[in-house]
Design a protein around this motif. Structure first.
Motif, PDB file in Angstrom:
ATOM      1  N   PHE A  48      12.043  -3.003   9.843  1.00  0.00           N
ATOM      2  CA  PHE A  48      13.288  -2.569   9.227  1.00  0.00           C
ATOM      3  C   PHE A  48      14.273  -3.727   9.360  1.00  0.00           C
ATOM      4  CE2 PHE A  48      11.329   0.923  11.710  1.00  0.00           C
ATOM      5  CZ  PHE A  48      10.727   1.584  10.646  1.00  0.00           C
ATOM      6  N   ILE A  57      12.744  -1.928   4.182  1.00  0.00           N
ATOM      7  CA  ILE A  57      11.713  -1.223   4.941  1.00  0.00           C
ATOM      8  C   ILE A  57      10.367  -1.633   4.361  1.00  0.00           C
ATOM      9  CG2 ILE A  57      10.791   1.037   5.553  1.00  0.00           C
ATOM     10  CD1 ILE A  57      13.640   2.156   4.975  1.00  0.00           C
ATOM     11  N   GLY A  63       7.583   1.655   1.459  1.00  0.00           N
ATOM     12  CA  GLY A  63       8.505   0.554   1.692  1.00  0.00           C
ATOM     13  C   GLY A  63       9.454   0.396   0.517  1.00  0.00           C
ATOM     14  N   LEU A 137      14.442   6.514  11.149  1.00  0.00           N
ATOM     15  CA  LEU A 137      13.539   5.447  11.572  1.00  0.00           C
ATOM     16  C   LEU A 137      13.307   5.475  13.071  1.00  0.00           C
ATOM     17  CD1 LEU A 137      15.359   2.531   9.679  1.00  0.00           C
ATOM     18  CD2 LEU A 137      13.478   3.933   8.813  1.00  0.00           C
TER      19      LEU A 137
END
Length: 153
Positions: A48, A57, A63, A137
């Motif tokens: 990240f 990401i 992603g 995350l």
């Protein structure tokens, strides 16, 4: 004395169908194996990054870059899903919900849409956006990432 009678052989269409079916199933199976292999890779190698344009990401199927201007820095914080039940994933809408790993798009118990990259439920960076979704995350140093986002914005 037994008298044995054989079947009239099927047309070649039956054999063609069976071969095509086997080939299609093999391709599907290889695709599923590749998909799960990519999930496994991303579970251990996702990164990240805060860039000039946004939160990048990657790598992997989910992603992407979240544009900097839609991140609501004042709402970014560390959460513990074991304590904050409203933020727990309720429905997976597009992703993988594996033991110890949630990846992709989920609907949370509070009805919010969220993009998850979660491997540790006790330390998650929660990032709200103006795009009608949040990002969650699992980061090695969650508190440091929260500070970095607030200074970055």
């Amino acid at each position: 004395m037994d008298k044995v009678f054989g079947i009239i052989p099927a047309s070649s269409g039956v054999l063609t169908f069976l071969w095509v079916f086997c080939i299609v199933m093999a391709v599907v199976l290889i695709g599923v194996i590749a998909l799960f292999a990519s999930f496994g890779y991303q579970a251990r190698h996702a990164t990240f990054a805060l860039t000039d344009t946004g939160l990048r990401i990657g790598p992997g199927l989910y992603g992407r870059t979240i544009p900097k201007d839609i991140i609501e820095a004042e709402g970014v914080r560390v959460i513990d899903l074991n304590l904050e039940k409203d933020y727990q994933p309720k429905w997976r809408t597009n992703g993988a919900g594996l033991p110890g790993y949630s990846l992709g798009w989920f609907k949370l118990k509070n009805q919010e849409k969220a993009l998850l990259f979660v491997t540790d439920r006790s330390s998650i960076v929660y990032i709200p956006t103006t795009g009608n979704y949040s990002v969650m995350l699992s980061v090695r140093d969650a508190a440091e990432m929260v500070k970095a986002i607030q200074l970055w914005k």
